[in-house]
Design an enzyme around this catalytic site. Structure first.
Site, PDB file in Angstrom:
ATOM      1  N   GLY A  42       0.814  -1.213   0.000  1.00 26.53           N
ATOM      2  CA  GLY A  42       0.000   0.000   0.000  1.00 26.53           C
ATOM      3  C   GLY A  42       0.843   1.257   0.000  1.00 26.53           C
ATOM      4  O   GLY A  42       0.414   2.301  -0.487  1.00 26.53           O
ATOM      5  N   SER A 144       8.656   7.342  -2.577  1.00 28.23           N
ATOM      6  CA  SER A 144       9.231   8.640  -2.236  1.00 28.23           C
ATOM      7  C   SER A 144       9.230   8.865  -0.735  1.00 28.23           C
ATOM      8  O   SER A 144       8.630   8.109   0.027  1.00 28.23           O
ATOM      9  CB  SER A 144       8.445   9.759  -2.932  1.00 28.23           C
ATOM     10  N   GLY A 180       3.858  25.807   0.289  1.00 30.78           N
ATOM     11  CA  GLY A 180       2.466  26.054  -0.101  1.00 30.78           C
ATOM     12  C   GLY A 180       2.032  25.250  -1.304  1.00 30.78           C
ATOM     13  O   GLY A 180       1.166  25.684  -2.063  1.00 30.78           O
ATOM     14  N   GLY A 184       1.233  21.039   1.785  1.00 26.60           N
ATOM     15  CA  GLY A 184       1.147  22.141   2.730  1.00 26.60           C
ATOM     16  C   GLY A 184      -0.241  22.724   2.857  1.00 26.60           C
ATOM     17  O   GLY A 184      -0.750  22.933   3.962  1.00 26.60           O
ATOM     18  N   GLY A 266       7.742  19.157  -0.445  1.00 29.17           N
ATOM     19  CA  GLY A 266       7.711  18.177  -1.517  1.00 29.17           C
ATOM     20  C   GLY A 266       8.275  16.830  -1.098  1.00 29.17           C
ATOM     21  O   GLY A 266       8.678  16.619   0.048  1.00 29.17           O
ATOM     22  N   ASP A 306       6.612   7.297  -8.058  1.00 23.92           N
ATOM     23  CA  ASP A 306       7.253   8.542  -7.635  1.00 23.92           C
ATOM     24  C   ASP A 306       8.729   8.640  -7.967  1.00 23.92           C
ATOM     25  O   ASP A 306       9.299   9.732  -7.920  1.00 23.92           O
ATOM     26  CB  ASP A 306       7.072   8.740  -6.130  1.00 23.92           C
ATOM     27  N   ALA A 314      -0.756   8.926  -6.684  1.00 21.90           N
ATOM     28  CA  ALA A 314      -1.012   7.491  -6.591  1.00 21.90           C
ATOM     29  C   ALA A 314      -1.634   6.944  -7.866  1.00 21.90           C
ATOM     30  O   ALA A 314      -1.253   5.865  -8.345  1.00 21.90           O
ATOM     31  CB  ALA A 314      -1.916   7.200  -5.397  1.00 21.90           C
ATOM     32  N   HIS A 439     -29.363  18.105 -13.846  1.00 22.87           N
ATOM     33  CA  HIS A 439     -29.695  19.279 -13.037  1.00 22.87           C
ATOM     34  C   HIS A 439     -30.496  18.837 -11.812  1.00 22.87           C
ATOM     35  O   HIS A 439     -31.377  17.980 -11.925  1.00 22.87           O
ATOM     36  CB  HIS A 439     -30.544  20.262 -13.864  1.00 22.87           C
TER      37      HIS A 439
END
EC number: 1.8.1.4
Length: 462
Positions: A42, A144, A180, A184, A266, A306, A314, A439
């Site tokens: 996982g 990663s 950011g 983040g 990151g 990654d 993912a 709708h």
């Protein structure tokens, strides 16, 4: 089950999203598979990333809804957040999915080997217990890790990474987020909903800078309204621990104080000590270089997820894993178009996109060839019911297909499926405008944007 001494058809190093997807698909195609994972199948997504963070964000949404229930005529009392119970809810979600994934490993008859593996030959992986596993094909999928920067030494207490943030049983009064980007802003959004004061420091000119500029502006506007502070275009200069917490100095001399710092700068590729460079795999700054078939420079050695340069998601790993398994089996699958991979930032409001942002589209096709329109969700009935603000933005080539779809709004991620079809099927505005959208849904806002782009707007004010 294959005899490990005889070798498997496929040996996969890493059991995260890309690794287990390739294992399952290869097994479905009749190939013998060994899946090597040092932790739990996982990977980051299930245990330390996508799933637990979204559970945290949903808990925050429930908190916000409870606080604001009187706006809908519902009388409810918000008594606070039991972070221990929130963590249990999050852990239960992960545990349920993990149990299901373990069942799928057995159902596919994949040989799961728990241990740290290292590439020691073009078709051989050695486990830390000395066992060697050979395969006619090898897939590198080691995932990663949370990166940091000089001067940001993560201690797991006052200076933490995302994996530490997910294990908190007590909330800080104030958190400082350095970074950011997606990670983040998602934690900032969740923490604010749970009652934490948050301040973000981002060195780039805007939050979620990889997204369309209009999407960034809308998120920043929403964050200001929610009371989430942020500094953009300024890097941190130093972080100091104090008796009560942390103190961060940013460019210009501004000092920000809080109980803890979340480092969200990151994720880096987990390729160190894996034997890749020693075996001659072409690398760039820790990433594994591949061709359009995700094949490295070594024969029959592939890489997914990654560790491959590009956006770290993912579902990208799933797609790459499936692609490689089918390629090995000789099915001749279509190479993956990275621009066609959907992207979502699960903040409040959510930000979703597929394809090129407006600036990238202008770079590729020329500014004079690009046309963009935005449909404001203020004209969408379901969005008004949800009390959300945002837009659907379509970027198209003049007299050509739609090359970018950008969306901001509460729960807008649920509309990313049609956006993906629009981009990947190279639909024109007229094609989408002809479709009948249900709708009242947020989905019809995509249709409204397409009608506007096609020159026949319906619920649009001048």
């Amino acid at each position: 089950m294959s005899d490990p001494n005889a070798g498997y058809d496929v040996v996969i190093l890493g059991g995260g999203s890309g690794g287990y997807a390739s294992a399952f698909r290869a097994a479905e195609l009749g190939l013998s598979v060994a899946l090597i994972e040092k932790d739990k199948v996982g990977g980051t997504c299930l245990h330390r990333g996508c799933i637990p963070t979204k559970a945290l964000l949903h808990a925050g949404e429930v908190a916000d809804t409870t606080r604001e229930s009187d706006q809908f005529g519902i009388l409810a009392e918000f008594k606070g957040v039991d972070m221990g119970a929130v963590k249990k809810y999050k852990d239960d979600v992960v545990a349920r999915l993990y149990k299901g994934l373990q069942g799928l490993v057995k159902a596919h008859k994949v040989e799961f080997i728990n241990g740290t593996g290292k590439l020691v030959g073009p078709n051989t992986v050695e486990i830390d217990n000395g066992q060697k596993v050979t395969g006619r094909n090898v897939i590198l999928a080691t995932g990663s890790y949370s990166k940091t920067l000089p001067g940001l030494e993560i201690d797991g207490e006052k200076i933490i990474a995302s994996e530490h943030a997910l294990e908190l049983t007590e909330l800080p009064n104030k958190a400082i987020v350095i970074g950011g980007g997606v990670i983040g802003v998602e934690f900032a959004s969740a923490w604010k909903s749970l009652g934490v004061e948050v301040e973000i420091i981002e060195g780039l000119p805007r939050l979620i800078a990889a997204e369309d500029a209009d999407s960034s502006k809308q998120l920043e506007r929403a964050f200001r309204k929610r009371g989430i502070k942020f500094h953009t275009g300024k890097f941190f200069e130093k972080v100091e621990k104090t008796g009560s917490g942390v103190q961060v100095t940013i460019q210009g001399g501004t000092v920000v104080e809080g109980d803890l710092v979340l480092v969200a700068v990151g994720r880096g590729p987990s390729t160190a000590n894996c034997g890749y460079e020693e075996q001659g795999v072409n690398m760039d700054r820790g990433f594994v270089l591949v061709d359009e078939n995700l094949l490295t420079n070594l024969p029959n050695v592939y890489a997914v997820g990654d560790i491959v340069p590009g956006i770290q998601l993912a579902h990208r790993g799933f797609a790459q894993g499936i692609f490689v398994a089918e390629h090995i089996a000789g099915l001749d699958p279509t190479p993956i178009d990275e621009a066609g991979i959907p992207r979502v930032t699960f903040t409040e409001p959510e930000v979703a996109s597929v394809g090129l942002n407006e600036d990238k589209a202008k770079e590729k096709y020329g500014a004079d060839k690009i046309k963009s329109v935005s449909f404001n969700l203020a004209g969408n009935g379901k969005s008004i019911i949800l009390k959300t603000q945002g837009f659907i933005k379509l970027v198209s080539v003049e007299d050509g297909p739609i090359v970018g779809v950008h969306m901001v709004g509460s729960r807008i991620s649920e509309q990313v499926g049609e956006a993906e079809l629009i981009f990947n099927w190279e639909a024109y505005a007229d094609d989408v405008a002809k479709l009948i959208h249900m709708h009242p849904t947020q989905n019809e806002a995509i249709g409204e944007a397409a009608m506007l782009l096609a020159g026949k707007p319906l619920h649009v004010h001048d």
